[in-house]
Design a protein around this motif. Structure first.
Motif, PDB file in Angstrom:
ATOM      1  N   MET A 164       0.843  -1.197   0.000  1.00  0.00           N
ATOM      2  CA  MET A 164       0.000   0.000   0.000  1.00  0.00           C
ATOM      3  C   MET A 164       0.870   1.236   0.000  1.00  0.00           C
ATOM      4  SD  MET A 164      -2.859   1.072   2.798  1.00  0.00           S
ATOM      5  CE  MET A 164      -1.644   0.842   4.103  1.00  0.00           C
ATOM      6  N   SER A 165       0.582   2.170  -0.929  1.00  0.00           N
ATOM      7  CA  SER A 165       1.381   3.389  -1.040  1.00  0.00           C
ATOM      8  C   SER A 165       0.721   4.509  -0.259  1.00  0.00           C
ATOM      9  CB  SER A 165       1.517   3.792  -2.508  1.00  0.00           C
ATOM     10  OG  SER A 165       2.197   5.013  -2.620  1.00  0.00           O
ATOM     11  N   ILE A 166       1.140   4.705   1.004  1.00  0.00           N
ATOM     12  CA  ILE A 166       0.586   5.798   1.794  1.00  0.00           C
ATOM     13  C   ILE A 166       1.709   6.650   2.356  1.00  0.00           C
ATOM     14  CG2 ILE A 166      -1.472   4.488   2.422  1.00  0.00           C
ATOM     15  CD1 ILE A 166      -0.222   3.987   5.134  1.00  0.00           C
ATOM     16  N   ASN A 167       2.874   6.565   1.769  1.00  0.00           N
ATOM     17  CA  ASN A 167       4.028   7.274   2.307  1.00  0.00           C
ATOM     18  C   ASN A 167       4.311   8.602   1.621  1.00  0.00           C
ATOM     19  OD1 ASN A 167       4.644   5.242   4.214  1.00  0.00           O
ATOM     20  ND2 ASN A 167       5.545   4.003   2.574  1.00  0.00           N
ATOM     21  N   HIS A 168       3.611   8.883   0.516  1.00  0.00           N
ATOM     22  CA  HIS A 168       3.799  10.175  -0.127  1.00  0.00           C
ATOM     23  C   HIS A 168       3.204  11.248   0.755  1.00  0.00           C
ATOM     24  CE1 HIS A 168       3.466   7.355  -3.680  1.00  0.00           C
ATOM     25  NE2 HIS A 168       4.719   7.762  -3.691  1.00  0.00           N
ATOM     26  N   THR A 169       3.870  12.342   0.915  1.00  0.00           N
ATOM     27  CA  THR A 169       3.350  13.401   1.774  1.00  0.00           C
ATOM     28  C   THR A 169       2.573  14.414   0.971  1.00  0.00           C
ATOM     29  OG1 THR A 169       5.268  14.831   1.532  1.00  0.00           O
ATOM     30  CG2 THR A 169       5.363  13.171   3.269  1.00  0.00           C
ATOM     31  N   PHE A 170       1.691  15.117   1.666  1.00  0.00           N
ATOM     32  CA  PHE A 170       0.864  16.157   1.050  1.00  0.00           C
ATOM     33  C   PHE A 170       1.747  17.224   0.409  1.00  0.00           C
ATOM     34  CE2 PHE A 170      -2.084  19.829   1.424  1.00  0.00           C
ATOM     35  CZ  PHE A 170      -3.174  19.272   0.813  1.00  0.00           C
ATOM     36  N   SER A 171       2.799  17.643   1.109  1.00  0.00           N
ATOM     37  CA  SER A 171       3.659  18.705   0.582  1.00  0.00           C
ATOM     38  C   SER A 171       4.400  18.241  -0.662  1.00  0.00           C
ATOM     39  CB  SER A 171       4.655  19.156   1.652  1.00  0.00           C
ATOM     40  OG  SER A 171       5.444  18.069   2.098  1.00  0.00           O
ATOM     41  N   GLY A 218      -1.672  10.212   7.498  1.00  0.00           N
ATOM     42  CA  GLY A 218      -0.850  10.120   6.293  1.00  0.00           C
ATOM     43  C   GLY A 218      -1.689   9.806   5.069  1.00  0.00           C
ATOM     44  N   TRP A 219      -2.631   8.878   5.228  1.00  0.00           N
ATOM     45  CA  TRP A 219      -3.528   8.543   4.117  1.00  0.00           C
ATOM     46  C   TRP A 219      -4.383   9.740   3.735  1.00  0.00           C
ATOM     47  CZ3 TRP A 219      -8.840   8.511   3.505  1.00  0.00           C
ATOM     48  CH2 TRP A 219      -9.323   7.869   2.366  1.00  0.00           C
ATOM     49  N   MET A 220      -4.888  10.448   4.714  1.00  0.00           N
ATOM     50  CA  MET A 220      -5.738  11.599   4.443  1.00  0.00           C
ATOM     51  C   MET A 220      -4.964  12.719   3.756  1.00  0.00           C
ATOM     52  SD  MET A 220      -7.961  11.460   7.998  1.00  0.00           S
ATOM     53  CE  MET A 220      -8.931  12.957   7.735  1.00  0.00           C
ATOM     54  N   GLN A 221      -3.728  12.965   4.172  1.00  0.00           N
ATOM     55  CA  GLN A 221      -2.919  13.991   3.511  1.00  0.00           C
ATOM     56  C   GLN A 221      -2.688  13.653   2.045  1.00  0.00           C
ATOM     57  OE1 GLN A 221       0.438  15.879   5.975  1.00  0.00           O
ATOM     58  NE2 GLN A 221       0.093  13.911   6.976  1.00  0.00           N
ATOM     59  N   ASP A 222      -2.524  12.384   1.773  1.00  0.00           N
ATOM     60  CA  ASP A 222      -2.285  11.954   0.386  1.00  0.00           C
ATOM     61  C   ASP A 222      -3.528  12.040  -0.495  1.00  0.00           C
ATOM     62  OD1 ASP A 222       0.341  11.387   0.857  1.00  0.00           O
ATOM     63  OD2 ASP A 222       0.104   9.217   0.949  1.00  0.00           O
ATOM     64  N   ASN A 223      -4.710  11.965   0.131  1.00  0.00           N
ATOM     65  CA  ASN A 223      -5.911  11.692  -0.657  1.00  0.00           C
ATOM     66  C   ASN A 223      -7.021  12.722  -0.612  1.00  0.00           C
ATOM     67  OD1 ASN A 223      -5.866   8.803  -1.949  1.00  0.00           O
ATOM     68  ND2 ASN A 223      -4.889   8.567   0.046  1.00  0.00           N
ATOM     69  N   ILE A 224      -7.243  13.373   0.501  1.00  0.00           N
ATOM     70  CA  ILE A 224      -8.489  14.129   0.617  1.00  0.00           C
ATOM     71  C   ILE A 224      -8.295  15.622   0.355  1.00  0.00           C
ATOM     72  CG2 ILE A 224      -9.242  12.452   2.349  1.00  0.00           C
ATOM     73  CD1 ILE A 224      -9.173  14.816   4.404  1.00  0.00           C
TER      74      ILE A 224
END
Length: 512
Positions: free
Chosen positions: A1-8, A59-65
């Motif tokens: 699962m790719s959830i390590n990308h950050t929002f910034s 982390g998931w929310m920063q990546d997605n929402i």
């Protein structure tokens, strides 16, 4: 699962492709909203851990929402809570990620605890996530999860899945994915044609198979023609016609358009002129003589003619109709059988169900946007019920979404049962995006923004980092320009660049 990308990191990559100063975009800083998730993570225990545990939720929310900022902090909190709860239902299967409805196992669920009743809601909600895999995997599991074949329970409940997937396409334009769903959608459509059509041409459905058991108008075994399945099948016909056309199959497209025309006539035949409302027709051909919230569903799909049936919406504001202190009821309060079908047996005889509230508020948003100026209902009515919906999603002082609730007190039925916690059976984010912020998805290169927030309600709000047609959209309202420093009024940014502005809260049409 790719959830390590950050929002910034995401926004840094996006910024490289647009001509705007990095410090001006995004408008909102995700770090300013992490406190909501910190609170959610400690307010309750974590009895079930699926693909993304609470520890990885932010982390998931920063990546997605998308991000929401508004002066009503309970409303803002609910935006983040519903995404936090949605994430709890993501499960990993051998065929990809999927979504559950209940947080615990239910005997009527398919493999991996999937239930098809709320698939349309799941798609509408999940189409606003930046990573499309959550919904696209979900559909692949439904259509291949039985050793390469569709899941056995897919048609256990009626649904508007084909239409919802076309609405998803209007957000992301992912044509290849949509076309890949065409054949299984056609197969499942035919199964309903083969098993659910009455001699009069209307589709019938058991109430329980609509996900609406113990209703005033029917029962678990009777074969009534309901506004639900007939509206869904019309919508699915329209969608299959359009998807077939996109695939170059103009013969099938014409056939589905003809089906849609026939079914639409059937839906309109459910109008009871004595009650000025769309009602269930019983097995003997008579009207059920009960106004139920399902009578608003035809507007979810734009079925009624403009003007002819508008009077039905007067029931939304009538305390003897559907307007109760805690929200919108599922049956009219004046009916003799209102709230008479027992308790804790999944009654749709008047209790408030978020499933139905979602449908009614979506239908009302369509009515206000697509049917012209209205006297019978307006923005203030949509906002009143949207705010009630937000307030209702609490239990013992903390955010909570369950199955159904008392229309007076707002008390959750099954509120202390594990089955009712984080019930994934409705939409919230989609109503904020398409209603409050007013994003009206379409296939073309026009972006229509028409917020339903009444003028004078808030002095400011911002919906930021919203994916749309390969762009990132920001909608902000700032009455005097001091909150966000982007000027006064309603402003839309596309990839950080101002694309439209007006002094009041109203419609903006922007070319992408």
């Amino acid at each position: 699962m790719s959830i390590n990308h950050t929002f910034s990191t995401l926004f840094l990559a996006l910024s490289l492709s647009v001509s705007c100063p990095a410090q001006d975009w995004p408008v909102l800083d995700a770090r300013d909203y992490s406190h909501w998730v910190e609170f959610f993570d400690v307010m309750e225990d974590e009895p079930v851990v699926n693909a993304i545990p609470d520890s990885l939720a932010w982390g998931w929310m920063q990546d997605n929402i998308p991000l929401l900022d508004c002066p009503d902090k309970e409303f803002e909190q609910m935006w983040y809570f519903r995404w936090w709860a949605f994430r709890k239902h993501i499960v990993e299967t051998p065929y990809g990620y999927a979504l559950t409805e209940f947080i615990i196992h239910r005997s009527h669920a398919d493999k991996w605890d999937m239930i098809s009743c709320a698939v349309g809601h799941h798609i509408y909600e999940g189409r606003w996530l930046r990573d499309p895999k959550w919904i696209e995997d979900y559909m692949r599991v439904w259509f291949t999860g039985e050793d390469g074949s569709p899941m056995k329970g897919y048609n256990k409940f009626s649904s508007w899945t084909s239409y919802a997937l076309l609405e998803k396409y209007k957000v992301d334009l992912r044509k290849d994915f949509l076309l890949a769903q065409l054949e299984p959608l056609k197969v499942k459509y035919k199964e309903w044609e083969d098993t659910r059509v009455r001699p009069d041409g209307l589709f019938w459905q058991h109430d329980v198979k609509d996900g609406m058991e113990e209703s005033i108008s029917g029962g678990r075994r009777v074969q009534n023609a309901r506004p639900t399945i007939n509206s869904y099948m019309y919508a699915n016909s329209v969608a299959l016609a359009r998807i077939s056309e996109m695939a170059g199959d103009h013969v099938s497209a014409g056939q589905y358009r003809a089906k849609a025309d026939r079914i639409r006539a059937g839906v309109l035949s459910l109008w009871n002129p004595d009650h000025a409302f769309f009602e269930t027709v019983l097995e003997d051909g008579s009207f059920a003589q009960a106004r139920e919230a399902i009578g608003f569903i035809p507007w979810y799909f734009g079925i009624p003619d403009k003007g002819t049936y508008d009077c039905a919406w007067a029931q939304l504001n009538d305390p003897e109709g559907f307007c109760a202190p805690a929200g919108l009821t599922t049956a009219e309060r004046r009916h003799p059988a209102f709230r008479t079908h027992g308790f804790r047996t999944c009654e749709w005889d008047g209790a408030i169900w978020p499933f139905a509230t979602s449908q009614t508020l979506t239908a009302l948003a369509n009515f206000l946007n697509d049917y012209g100026p209205q006297e019978v209902a307006g923005k203030a009515d949509w906002w009143r019920e949207m705010k009630k919906y937000e307030v209702s999603q609490h239990k013992k002082g903390i955010p909570y979404v369950g199955e159904y609730q008392d229309e007076i007190t707002g008390e959750w039925v099954f509120g202390d049962a594990e089955r009712s916690r984080w019930y994934n059976h409705s939409t919230w984010a989609d109503l904020v995006v398409t209603g409050l912020a007013g994003i009206r998805p379409s296939e073309g290169n026009k972006l229509t923004v028409n917020p339903l927030l009444p003028q004078g309600t808030w002095d400011w709000f911002c919906l930021d980092a919203l994916p749309y047609h390969g762009h990132i959209i920001t909608v902000l309202w700032d009455v005097d320009g001091r909150r966000y420093g982007r000027g006064a009024g309603l402003t839309v940014l596309v990839d950080g660049v101002p694309a439209g502005n007006r002094a009041d809260i109203g419609k903006l049409e922007i070319t992408l």
